[in-house]
Design an enzyme around this catalytic site. Structure first.
Site, PDB file in Angstrom:
ATOM      1  CB  CYS A  44      44.745  46.575  40.181  1.00  7.98           C
ATOM      2  SG  CYS A  44      43.946  45.129  41.473  1.00  7.98           S
ATOM      3  CB  CYS A  48      44.667  30.298  51.568  1.00  9.73           C
ATOM      4  SG  CYS A  48      43.238  30.216  52.848  1.00  9.73           S
ATOM      5  CB  CYS A  65      45.278  41.714  41.272  1.00 11.14           C
ATOM      6  SG  CYS A  65      44.971  41.848  39.563  1.00 11.14           S
ATOM      7  CB  CYS A 104      41.919  45.471  37.978  1.00  8.14           C
ATOM      8  SG  CYS A 104      42.588  43.990  37.988  1.00  8.14           S
ATOM      9  CB  CYS A 119      41.353  40.875  40.527  1.00  7.31           C
ATOM     10  SG  CYS A 119      41.773  42.363  41.476  1.00  7.31           S
TER      11      CYS A 119
END
Length: 118
Positions: A87, A111, A84, A40, A37
């Site tokens: 976060c 996707c 995520c 984070c 991510c």
């Protein structure tokens, strides 16, 4: 968030906007490794889960355990938002149409907005 993310990352991760197809440098990425991510650093996808769906976005058939969570469907039954797990950033959508893609071994495909990944 706007201080630590690029404008495209902020739009994708925090405003849940979809980037233009084929605009991400990660779309054609083939190196072995882990995608994390961009907000984070949490590991969310492994390169071995990536496949070509010809939709213009990095696409995966699975996620790293505990890396992502699904949100609501945003009004479309075939898709669910992917965020995520650490976060809460918007990463993209998981679709229940993996069976349409001969190179997808499962019934779902993730996707993902490349701007939301490192």
């Amino acid at each position: 968030w706007s201080r630590v993310l690029t404008p495209s990352q902020y739009e994708s991760l925090r405003l849940a906007r979809t980037e233009q197809p084929y605009s991400s440098v990660l779309h054609n990425e083939t190196r072995v490794g882990v995608y994390s991510c961009a907000g984070c650093g949490t590991a969310v996808f492994h390169s071995s889960f990536k496949f070509e769906s010809f939709d213009g976005h990095p696409t995966f058939f699975n996620a790293i355990a505990n890396g992502v969570q699904t949100g609501d469907g945003k009004g479309i039954k075939m898709r669910r938002e992917i965020i995520c797990s650490c976060c809460g950033s918007h990463l993209g959508f998981v679709w229940a149409d993996g069976w349409l893609y001969k190179n997808c071994p499962v019934d779902t495909r993730f996707c993902i907005n490349g701007a939301g990944l490192n």
